[in-house]
Design an enzyme around this catalytic site. Sequence first.
Site, PDB file in Angstrom:
ATOM      1  N   ASP A  95     -20.538 154.198-110.625  1.00 53.31           N
ATOM      2  CA  ASP A  95     -20.681 154.426-109.405  1.00 53.31           C
ATOM      3  C   ASP A  95     -20.143 153.367-108.525  1.00 53.31           C
ATOM      4  O   ASP A  95     -20.420 152.723-107.550  1.00 53.31           O
ATOM      5  CB  ASP A  95     -22.125 154.762-108.967  1.00 53.31           C
ATOM      6  CG  ASP A  95     -22.288 155.059-107.308  1.00 53.31           C
ATOM      7  OD1 ASP A  95     -21.531 155.806-107.046  1.00 53.31           O
ATOM      8  OD2 ASP A  95     -23.329 154.244-106.879  1.00 53.31           O
ATOM      9  N   ASN A  99     -25.466 148.964-118.742  1.00 52.56           N
ATOM     10  CA  ASN A  99     -26.245 149.175-117.789  1.00 52.56           C
ATOM     11  C   ASN A  99     -26.302 150.765-117.703  1.00 52.56           C
ATOM     12  O   ASN A  99     -25.604 151.642-117.817  1.00 52.56           O
ATOM     13  CB  ASN A  99     -25.571 148.986-116.327  1.00 52.56           C
ATOM     14  CG  ASN A  99     -25.955 149.596-115.013  1.00 52.56           C
ATOM     15  OD1 ASN A  99     -27.196 148.980-114.720  1.00 52.56           O
ATOM     16  ND2 ASN A  99     -25.852 150.628-114.542  1.00 52.56           N
ATOM     17  N   GLU A 100     -27.812 151.026-117.700  1.00 48.19           N
ATOM     18  CA  GLU A 100     -28.083 152.337-117.763  1.00 48.19           C
ATOM     19  C   GLU A 100     -27.638 153.267-118.790  1.00 48.19           C
ATOM     20  O   GLU A 100     -27.139 154.499-118.464  1.00 48.19           O
ATOM     21  CB  GLU A 100     -28.055 153.058-116.392  1.00 48.19           C
ATOM     22  CG  GLU A 100     -28.876 152.317-115.005  1.00 48.19           C
ATOM     23  CD  GLU A 100     -28.760 153.156-113.979  1.00 48.19           C
ATOM     24  OE1 GLU A 100     -28.221 154.322-113.859  1.00 48.19           O
ATOM     25  OE2 GLU A 100     -30.031 153.133-113.209  1.00 48.19           O
ATOM     26  N   ASN A 134     -33.970 149.865-113.675  1.00 50.56           N
ATOM     27  CA  ASN A 134     -33.453 150.531-112.213  1.00 50.56           C
ATOM     28  C   ASN A 134     -34.275 151.747-111.929  1.00 50.56           C
ATOM     29  O   ASN A 134     -34.281 152.414-112.748  1.00 50.56           O
ATOM     30  CB  ASN A 134     -31.925 150.773-112.429  1.00 50.56           C
ATOM     31  CG  ASN A 134     -31.122 149.568-112.737  1.00 50.56           C
ATOM     32  OD1 ASN A 134     -31.385 148.676-112.647  1.00 50.56           O
ATOM     33  ND2 ASN A 134     -29.927 149.896-113.137  1.00 50.56           N
ATOM     34  N   TYR A 190     -35.379 154.498-108.726  1.00 49.55           N
ATOM     35  CA  TYR A 190     -35.136 155.037-107.421  1.00 49.55           C
ATOM     36  C   TYR A 190     -36.230 155.898-106.854  1.00 49.55           C
ATOM     37  O   TYR A 190     -35.984 156.726-106.100  1.00 49.55           O
ATOM     38  CB  TYR A 190     -33.724 155.637-107.262  1.00 49.55           C
ATOM     39  CG  TYR A 190     -32.931 154.425-107.455  1.00 49.55           C
ATOM     40  CD1 TYR A 190     -32.192 153.914-106.150  1.00 49.55           C
ATOM     41  CD2 TYR A 190     -32.165 154.116-108.640  1.00 49.55           C
ATOM     42  CE1 TYR A 190     -31.365 152.933-106.346  1.00 49.55           C
ATOM     43  CE2 TYR A 190     -31.398 153.178-108.626  1.00 49.55           C
ATOM     44  CZ  TYR A 190     -30.990 152.416-107.456  1.00 49.55           C
ATOM     45  OH  TYR A 190     -29.854 151.343-107.578  1.00 49.55           O
ATOM     46  N   TYR A 229     -33.850 158.925-104.916  1.00 45.80           N
ATOM     47  CA  TYR A 229     -33.638 160.073-105.795  1.00 45.80           C
ATOM     48  C   TYR A 229     -34.637 160.725-106.028  1.00 45.80           C
ATOM     49  O   TYR A 229     -34.442 162.213-106.438  1.00 45.80           O
ATOM     50  CB  TYR A 229     -32.773 159.611-106.996  1.00 45.80           C
ATOM     51  CG  TYR A 229     -31.359 159.010-106.572  1.00 45.80           C
ATOM     52  CD1 TYR A 229     -30.498 159.604-105.939  1.00 45.80           C
ATOM     53  CD2 TYR A 229     -31.031 157.774-107.218  1.00 45.80           C
ATOM     54  CE1 TYR A 229     -29.081 158.944-105.821  1.00 45.80           C
ATOM     55  CE2 TYR A 229     -29.913 157.112-106.751  1.00 45.80           C
ATOM     56  CZ  TYR A 229     -28.935 157.790-106.156  1.00 45.80           C
ATOM     57  OH  TYR A 229     -27.593 157.183-105.999  1.00 45.80           O
ATOM     58  N   GLU A 263     -32.604 147.130-110.193  1.00 46.29           N
ATOM     59  CA  GLU A 263     -32.102 147.917-109.064  1.00 46.29           C
ATOM     60  C   GLU A 263     -33.448 148.619-108.296  1.00 46.29           C
ATOM     61  O   GLU A 263     -33.993 149.258-108.839  1.00 46.29           O
ATOM     62  CB  GLU A 263     -31.239 148.894-109.552  1.00 46.29           C
ATOM     63  CG  GLU A 263     -29.516 148.475-109.951  1.00 46.29           C
ATOM     64  CD  GLU A 263     -28.628 149.488-110.239  1.00 46.29           C
ATOM     65  OE1 GLU A 263     -28.767 150.439-109.548  1.00 46.29           O
ATOM     66  OE2 GLU A 263     -27.667 149.088-111.091  1.00 46.29           O
ATOM     67  N   TRP A 286     -30.642 146.799-104.990  1.00 46.44           N
ATOM     68  CA  TRP A 286     -29.370 147.355-105.122  1.00 46.44           C
ATOM     69  C   TRP A 286     -28.749 147.678-103.709  1.00 46.44           C
ATOM     70  O   TRP A 286     -29.709 148.496-103.031  1.00 46.44           O
ATOM     71  CB  TRP A 286     -29.502 148.546-106.090  1.00 46.44           C
ATOM     72  CG  TRP A 286     -28.019 148.990-106.204  1.00 46.44           C
ATOM     73  CD1 TRP A 286     -27.588 150.243-105.704  1.00 46.44           C
ATOM     74  CD2 TRP A 286     -27.072 148.303-107.167  1.00 46.44           C
ATOM     75  NE1 TRP A 286     -26.094 150.490-106.242  1.00 46.44           N
ATOM     76  CE2 TRP A 286     -25.901 149.281-107.187  1.00 46.44           C
ATOM     77  CE3 TRP A 286     -27.411 147.260-107.679  1.00 46.44           C
ATOM     78  CZ2 TRP A 286     -24.883 149.151-107.911  1.00 46.44           C
ATOM     79  CZ3 TRP A 286     -26.020 147.057-108.711  1.00 46.44           C
ATOM     80  CH2 TRP A 286     -24.866 147.794-108.815  1.00 46.44           C
ATOM     81  N   LYS A 299     -25.938 151.309-100.239  1.00 41.13           N
ATOM     82  CA  LYS A 299     -27.335 150.775-100.210  1.00 41.13           C
ATOM     83  C   LYS A 299     -27.154 149.153-100.195  1.00 41.13           C
ATOM     84  O   LYS A 299     -28.302 148.553-100.437  1.00 41.13           O
ATOM     85  CB  LYS A 299     -27.689 150.871-101.871  1.00 41.13           C
ATOM     86  CG  LYS A 299     -28.048 152.552-102.100  1.00 41.13           C
ATOM     87  CD  LYS A 299     -28.866 152.682-103.442  1.00 41.13           C
ATOM     88  CE  LYS A 299     -28.869 154.098-103.685  1.00 41.13           C
ATOM     89  NZ  LYS A 299     -27.601 154.840-103.883  1.00 41.13           N
TER      90      LYS A 299
HETATM   91  C1  BDP Z   1     -27.768 153.414-110.704  1.00 38.38           C
HETATM   92  C2  BDP Z   1     -26.480 152.483-110.934  1.00 38.38           C
HETATM   93  C3  BDP Z   1     -25.513 151.817-109.871  1.00 38.38           C
HETATM   94  C4  BDP Z   1     -25.507 152.997-108.708  1.00 38.38           C
HETATM   95  C5  BDP Z   1     -26.910 153.152-108.214  1.00 38.38           C
HETATM   96  C6  BDP Z   1     -26.986 154.076-106.967  1.00 38.38           C
HETATM   97  O1  BDP Z   1     -26.897 151.503-111.948  1.00 38.38           O
HETATM   98  O2  BDP Z   1     -24.292 151.566-110.416  1.00 38.38           O
HETATM   99  O3  BDP Z   1     -24.628 152.436-107.781  1.00 38.38           O
HETATM  100  O4  BDP Z   1     -27.679 153.904-109.297  1.00 38.38           O
HETATM  101  O5  BDP Z   1     -26.977 155.428-107.227  1.00 38.38           O
HETATM  102  O6  BDP Z   1     -27.773 154.334-111.298  1.00 38.38           O
HETATM  103  O7  BDP Z   1     -26.735 153.643-105.853  1.00 38.38           O
END
Ligand code: BDP
Length: 595
Positions: free
Chosen positions: A160, A408-409, A462, A464, A468, A500, A545, A564
């Site tokens: 991303d 990462n992820e 990470n 959300y 999300y 994140e 993040w 973000k």
């Molecule tokens: C995570 C990723 C990061 C993205 C973030 C997002 O590690 O690179 O920018 O989500 O969706 O999955 O903002």
Amino acid sequence: MLKPKMTPTRELVNLDGLWAFATDAMVGDAPWTAPLPSGLEAAVPASYNDLFIDPEIRDHVGWVWYQRTVRVPRGWDGERVFVRLDSATHHGRVYVDEALVAEHSGGYTPFEADITELVPAGAEFRLTIGVSNELTNETIPPGELTVDDLGVRRQRVRADFYNYSGIARSVWLHSVPVDRIEDITVTTTVEGSAGVVTYQVDATGTRDVRVRIVDESGAQVGEATGASGQVPIPDVVLWQPGEGSLYDLVAEIVDGDAVIDQYPLPFGVRTIEVRGSEFLINGRPFYFTGFGKHEDSLVRGKGHDDAYLVHDFQLMGWIGANSFRTSHYPYAEEVLEYADRQGIVVINETAAVGLHYSIAAGITGENRRTFAPDAINGKTQAAHAEAIRELIDRDKNHPSVVMWAIANEPATHEDGAREYFEPLIRLTKELDPTRPVTSVNMFMSTPETDQVADLLDVMCLNRYYGWYENTANLAVAEIRLEAELRGWAEKYGRPILMTEYGADTLAGLHSIFAPPWSEEYQVQLLEMYHRVFDRVPEFVGEHVWNFADFQTSAAIFRVDGNKKGVFTRDRRPKSAAHVLRQRWTQVGNDKPKTS
Ligand code: BDP
């Protein structure tokens, strides 16, 4: 690989500036090592994408060419002469006149070419550098090349952030003696009030090696002879978060009284340890506050810029951040050197981002196995191993670096993840037994499904919730987040770090109802996470993040990039910045009280 430096035995010419520039389409069938025909010039260092107004250059897929003439200083006769690139994203080729002298894959680590035999001291040559931005399932990071309905080649990235390409860091011409220091490794321990420095100097030839340790005032505080050994520093001043106290290890190869080569390496004395669910720096529990960042700014793309470096660190100081992660690739060496001096703690990440073939299944409909012959396979793993080697080789001596994040992820919940990651984690620990190792975990890899977490020293998550998932429902998000964190704590008992968390926020959008994208929602979401963090004893840190808004590929859920950021792309604070400042300036380096 040692950074080129001016020393009594080494010299350096910086090749930054304006270079002739052309894409492969502009060069056509002509040899690219001939003078470039386009009439364009590109700034080095900078990604080329946003320099020009032509979308065909911005979205170009394939090779581009940079060219300039260079003169080897006439005083360099008898020395070895190198061209060094601090990076070429993602593949680089270096030509001296018509001769290919170096080729390198991996867009964020340095490489160099010995050109001594090709150009005598005092002579001029044409330096052409090719850079390709193509990514496949077997590169780090992975991507896919496609051709659209009009026959135009397209690069799909699985990350991303925009696929900024070109020469984003400095280019150097440098000289070294024939018999020389090739590498230095320094590790440190503390015994009472003394620091103990263990060093190793790799040198060509069979000369004698000696080292001196010099403090910040220039006073010598220790010395030793031999290519490896230990040097005590009585009454050592430790490198601490917030206090970047450094020493120089001055390595020399000597012939009697004559110094054949000299290289001063800055280092700090400090210890890192993971004990139970604590992350200790110098024996004291450390609580991370700060950000996942990007190398990203207007016009320059990922071009390194000392002005942004200083300003970003000023903003991190203002907000009370003590640390950041080099998401999602190794940053310019200048960044780590500055972090060393400023006492900022760094989690250092490879460019292995996007090892997950169904992360966006809900949007793209793509639902493929990640670890498969036509996806992430043995060749990807070999490229990943090389990325780890090059990162550790470059950054092992930085006291600011306290942990390696090898990915990462990735899809660590999928079959094949353990076979893929176990050797890479082992390799990282072999290359550097002194630092903890992590891989940054994504939401589908839960305490129940993850297949590699037991191999890692720190759980970096990470998450959300509230963005999300449970969008606009922070009450439910709070319950889910806490339940998951407690699940990790119970199963593994290791330190947990939120690497994140955050919400896209359009600067200036305000609403009493705090809907997603408003500044109020970002504030409320962060506050919710902080309540949960403060209730979980195993929790050791929070990285929001992102530090600043940044550019991404076009996507329906991106509004001219990812928003973000706590700061806008031009580094202005959103409301959340003030909220974080209030919390982090109080928290310092200590964990907030568990309530
Ligand atoms: C995570 C990723 C990061 C993205 C973030 C997002 O590690 O690179 O920018 O989500 O969706 O999955 O903002």
